[in-house]
Design a protein around this motif. Structure first.
Motif, mmCIF file in Angstrom:
data_model
loop_
_atom_site.group_PDB
_atom_site.id
_atom_site.type_symbol
_atom_site.label_atom_id
_atom_site.label_comp_id
_atom_site.label_asym_id
_atom_site.label_seq_id
_atom_site.Cartn_x
_atom_site.Cartn_y
_atom_site.Cartn_z
ATOM 1 N N LEU A 101 0.738 -1.157 0.061
ATOM 2 C CA LEU A 101 -0.048 -0.044 0.089
ATOM 3 C C LEU A 101 0.742 1.205 -0.007
ATOM 4 C CD1 LEU A 101 -2.869 -1.114 2.361
ATOM 5 C CD2 LEU A 101 -3.304 -0.537 -0.082
ATOM 6 N N ALA A 102 2.022 1.207 0.620
ATOM 7 C CA ALA A 102 2.752 2.437 0.868
ATOM 8 C C ALA A 102 3.372 2.501 -0.677
ATOM 9 C CB ALA A 102 3.971 2.097 1.814
ATOM 10 N N ALA A 103 3.886 1.631 -1.191
ATOM 11 C CA ALA A 103 4.274 1.631 -2.684
ATOM 12 C C ALA A 103 3.468 2.178 -3.449
ATOM 13 C CB ALA A 103 4.878 0.320 -3.140
ATOM 14 N N ALA A 104 1.989 1.805 -3.496
ATOM 15 C CA ALA A 104 0.887 2.231 -4.430
ATOM 16 C C ALA A 104 0.567 3.536 -4.349
ATOM 17 C CB ALA A 104 -0.237 1.391 -4.053
ATOM 18 N N VAL A 105 0.818 4.246 -2.864
ATOM 19 C CA VAL A 105 0.414 5.600 -2.804
ATOM 20 C C VAL A 105 1.703 6.284 -3.181
ATOM 21 C CG1 VAL A 105 0.585 7.428 -0.759
ATOM 22 C CG2 VAL A 105 -0.743 5.227 -0.404
ATOM 23 N N ALA A 106 2.949 5.966 -2.919
ATOM 24 C CA ALA A 106 4.203 6.542 -3.622
ATOM 25 C C ALA A 106 4.064 6.859 -5.204
ATOM 26 C CB ALA A 106 5.398 6.081 -3.099
ATOM 27 N N ALA A 107 3.359 5.835 -5.938
ATOM 28 C CA ALA A 107 3.295 5.708 -7.452
ATOM 29 C C ALA A 107 2.215 6.434 -7.776
ATOM 30 C CB ALA A 107 3.337 4.329 -7.676
ATOM 31 N N GLY A 108 1.218 6.800 -6.713
ATOM 32 C CA GLY A 108 -0.031 7.305 -7.259
ATOM 33 C C GLY A 108 -1.124 6.441 -7.725
ATOM 34 N N VAL A 109 -0.802 5.184 -7.591
ATOM 35 C CA VAL A 109 -2.051 4.446 -7.766
ATOM 36 C C VAL A 109 -3.245 4.340 -6.999
ATOM 37 C CG1 VAL A 109 -2.653 1.748 -8.106
ATOM 38 C CG2 VAL A 109 -0.241 2.515 -8.542
ATOM 39 N N GLU A 110 -4.206 4.651 -7.738
ATOM 40 C CA GLU A 110 -5.646 4.928 -7.251
ATOM 41 C C GLU A 110 -6.577 4.022 -6.927
ATOM 42 O OE1 GLU A 110 -6.725 8.859 -9.035
ATOM 43 O OE2 GLU A 110 -5.332 9.886 -7.938
ATOM 44 N N THR A 111 -6.361 2.776 -7.429
ATOM 45 C CA THR A 111 -7.415 1.860 -7.745
ATOM 46 C C THR A 111 -6.971 0.406 -7.158
ATOM 47 O OG1 THR A 111 -8.336 2.806 -9.788
ATOM 48 C CG2 THR A 111 -8.836 0.446 -9.377
ATOM 49 N N PHE A 112 -7.765 -0.063 -6.429
ATOM 50 C CA PHE A 112 -7.074 -1.152 -5.575
ATOM 51 C C PHE A 112 -8.224 -2.350 -5.444
ATOM 52 C CE2 PHE A 112 -4.892 -3.951 -2.234
ATOM 53 C CZ PHE A 112 -3.747 -3.602 -2.319
ATOM 54 N N VAL A 113 -7.891 -3.381 -5.644
ATOM 55 C CA VAL A 113 -8.998 -4.702 -5.387
ATOM 56 C C VAL A 113 -8.217 -5.750 -4.528
ATOM 57 C CG1 VAL A 113 -10.210 -6.626 -6.472
ATOM 58 C CG2 VAL A 113 -10.166 -4.396 -7.588
ATOM 59 N N PHE A 114 -8.778 -5.876 -3.556
ATOM 60 C CA PHE A 114 -7.986 -6.783 -2.299
ATOM 61 C C PHE A 114 -8.909 -8.171 -2.211
ATOM 62 C CE2 PHE A 114 -7.647 -7.820 2.409
ATOM 63 C CZ PHE A 114 -6.492 -8.273 2.270
ATOM 64 N N SER A 115 -8.153 -9.219 -2.143
ATOM 65 C CA SER A 115 -8.668 -10.452 -1.910
ATOM 66 C C SER A 115 -8.640 -10.727 -0.345
ATOM 67 C CB SER A 115 -7.576 -11.585 -2.615
ATOM 68 O OG SER A 115 -7.629 -12.513 -2.276
ATOM 69 N N SER A 116 -10.098 -10.819 0.109
ATOM 70 C CA SER A 116 -10.093 -10.932 1.521
ATOM 71 C C SER A 116 -10.901 -11.996 1.608
ATOM 72 C CB SER A 116 -10.759 -9.904 2.134
ATOM 73 O OG SER A 116 -10.982 -9.750 3.548
ATOM 74 N N THR A 117 -11.270 -12.419 2.684
ATOM 75 C CA THR A 117 -11.859 -13.697 3.017
ATOM 76 C C THR A 117 -13.174 -13.749 3.958
ATOM 77 O OG1 THR A 117 -11.281 -15.737 4.069
ATOM 78 C CG2 THR A 117 -10.274 -13.994 5.034
ATOM 79 N N ALA A 118 -13.896 -14.860 3.826
ATOM 80 C CA ALA A 118 -15.099 -15.181 4.873
ATOM 81 C C ALA A 118 -14.501 -15.276 6.418
ATOM 82 C CB ALA A 118 -16.049 -16.208 4.383
ATOM 83 N N ALA A 119 -13.037 -15.705 6.428
ATOM 84 C CA ALA A 119 -12.747 -15.812 7.528
ATOM 85 C C ALA A 119 -12.833 -14.731 8.460
ATOM 86 C CB ALA A 119 -11.286 -16.478 7.459
ATOM 87 N N VAL A 120 -12.908 -13.610 8.156
ATOM 88 C CA VAL A 120 -13.121 -12.509 9.065
ATOM 89 C C VAL A 120 -14.573 -12.081 10.042
ATOM 90 C CG1 VAL A 120 -11.646 -10.906 7.480
ATOM 91 C CG2 VAL A 120 -14.429 -11.000 7.438
ATOM 92 N N TYR A 121 -15.330 -13.120 9.493
ATOM 93 C CA TYR A 121 -16.619 -13.388 10.024
ATOM 94 C C TYR A 121 -16.526 -14.332 11.421
ATOM 95 C CZ TYR A 121 -18.576 -10.956 6.018
ATOM 96 O OH TYR A 121 -18.792 -9.981 4.991
ATOM 97 N N GLY A 122 -15.615 -15.304 11.372
ATOM 98 C CA GLY A 122 -15.528 -16.074 12.366
ATOM 99 C C GLY A 122 -16.737 -17.121 12.480
ATOM 100 N N ASN A 123 -17.135 -17.503 13.336
ATOM 101 C CA ASN A 123 -18.273 -18.622 13.588
ATOM 102 C C ASN A 123 -19.599 -17.727 13.256
ATOM 103 O OD1 ASN A 123 -19.325 -21.173 13.837
ATOM 104 N ND2 ASN A 123 -18.805 -21.366 15.887
ATOM 105 N N ALA A 124 -19.996 -17.922 12.186
ATOM 106 C CA ALA A 124 -21.065 -16.954 11.661
ATOM 107 C C ALA A 124 -22.229 -17.937 12.093
ATOM 108 C CB ALA A 124 -20.809 -16.639 10.015
ATOM 109 N N SER A 125 -23.665 -17.303 11.709
ATOM 110 C CA SER A 125 -24.818 -18.097 12.187
ATOM 111 C C SER A 125 -25.135 -18.823 11.016
ATOM 112 C CB SER A 125 -25.991 -16.901 12.270
ATOM 113 O OG SER A 125 -26.362 -16.316 10.983
ATOM 114 N N ASP A 126 -26.370 -19.634 11.110
ATOM 115 C CA ASP A 126 -26.447 -20.509 9.954
ATOM 116 C C ASP A 126 -27.292 -19.880 8.856
ATOM 117 O OD1 ASP A 126 -28.933 -19.971 11.269
ATOM 118 O OD2 ASP A 126 -29.664 -22.235 11.526
#
Length: 330
Positions: A101-126
């Motif tokens: 991200l620091a390099a992206a800011v320094a290079a002036g890149v303004e568009t970013f798509v991030f591969s995240s995960t459903a694991a951020v939710y933890g033990n979700a409901s049914d």
């Protein structure tokens, strides 16, 4: 559009490179080849062999190729491994994303798509889980992705970057044209493991727990075909390219299958027996996690093409058969 694909020699990133190429976009792959494969990157796509945490290398790459957008896949992603090595996961997934991200800011890149995960939710409901559900990851893998989401949101607010965070549910399958698929030798993905077992590449497989509060006692997951997942990334780039606002979206179909249902489907599609041994539960495994994909469908005008477990298994089976035949010839 010129796109930097981190982890572009890997499973999901490799499919992204093909999709960008099919759509007429230029891409550059940055991959340290720790789990990716040099041969999987098309010859006409530049490959920079290096680490996403190497600030100077990333900055030089962004500037040299006049990159417009970054799609960030590079990460460690095995939940049990993250429980054994939390510092390694936070270094690789969080600290190195900070450098990117620091390099992206320094290079002036303004568009970013991030591969995240459903694991951020933890033990979700049914019930299918929406993006505004509380975040309570059960593993360092999930925590490392959540922290990167926080950094990305704060960097965007400070520097005018726009982003799409895509929270993956369970990715499986292979390119229908068989140009790419999951190649990791010791992969832990359920469908790949089950298919390899049916093909005799593994003597048996394990089912981690049959005493969960589900209809058949095994965990339930929302499985999404890798090509449908990549189409979501392409829609995200189109959205941002058209000036769309930042957003977070789940990537899943909105319904799940249990471990036992997946194994039964592999048996049916392959026409082969499959020995599945019962093992103890694994730490960090949620009982049920299914996506509410309403936002993905509405905000990004996304429509899946392969929402069928048998199709996902069939594509995986074809890919694994092709890999095995190729390896036998070597």
């Amino acid at each position: 559009m010129k796109v930097l694909v981190t982890g572009g020699a890997g499973y999901i990133g490799g499919h992204m490179v093909l999709a960008l190429r099919d759509a007429g976009h230029d891409s550059v792959v940055l991959d340290n080849l720790s789990t990716g494969f040099r041969w999987s990157v098309p010859e006409d796509v530049p490959l920079v062999v290096g680490d996403v945490g190497d600030y100077e290398l990333v900055l030089q790459t962004l500037r040299a190729h006049s990159i417009d957008a970054i799609v960030h896949f590079a990460a460690k992603l095995i939940v049990p491994e993250s429980l054994r090595d939390p510092l390694g996961y936070h270094l690789n997934n969080t600290v190195k994303s900070r450098s990117l991200l620091a390099a992206a800011v320094a290079a002036g890149v303004e568009t970013f798509v991030f591969s995240s995960t459903a694991a951020v939710y933890g033990n979700a409901s049914d019930r299918p889980i929406a993006e505004d559900a509380p975040l309570a990851p059960l593993s360092p893998y999930g925590s490392s992705k959540q922290l990167t989401e926080v950094m990305l949101r704060e960097v965007a607010a400070a520097h005018g970057m726009r982003f799409v965070v895509l929270r993956y549910f369970n990715v499986a399958g292979a390119d229908p044209a068989m140009r790419h698929g999951q190649c990791t030798a010791n992969a832990t993905h359920l469908i790949k493991v089950a298919v390899q077992t049916a093909l005799g590449m593994r003597p048996s497989m394990e089912v981690f727990g049959t005493d969960y509060p589900t209809p058949d006692g095994t965990c339930i997951r929302d499985y999404i075909h890798v090509s449908d997942l990549i189409s979501a990334h392409m829609r995200a780039l189109d959205h941002l390219g058209a000036g769309g606002e930042s957003l977070v979206a789940n990537c899943g179909y909105g319904h799940g299958y249990s471990v036992s249902e997946v194994i039964d489907t592999v048996r049916k599609v392959s026409g082969r027996p499959l020995e599945a041994r019962i093992a103890l539960r694994r730490d960090g495994d949620p009982v049920t996690i299914v996506a509410d994909s309403t936002r993905l469908r509405s905000s990004l005008d996304w429509q899946p093409r392969y929402d069928d477990l048998a199709t996902i298994v069939e594509h995986t089976l074809r890919w694994e058969t092709m890999l095995r035949e190729r390896n036998l010839k070597l």
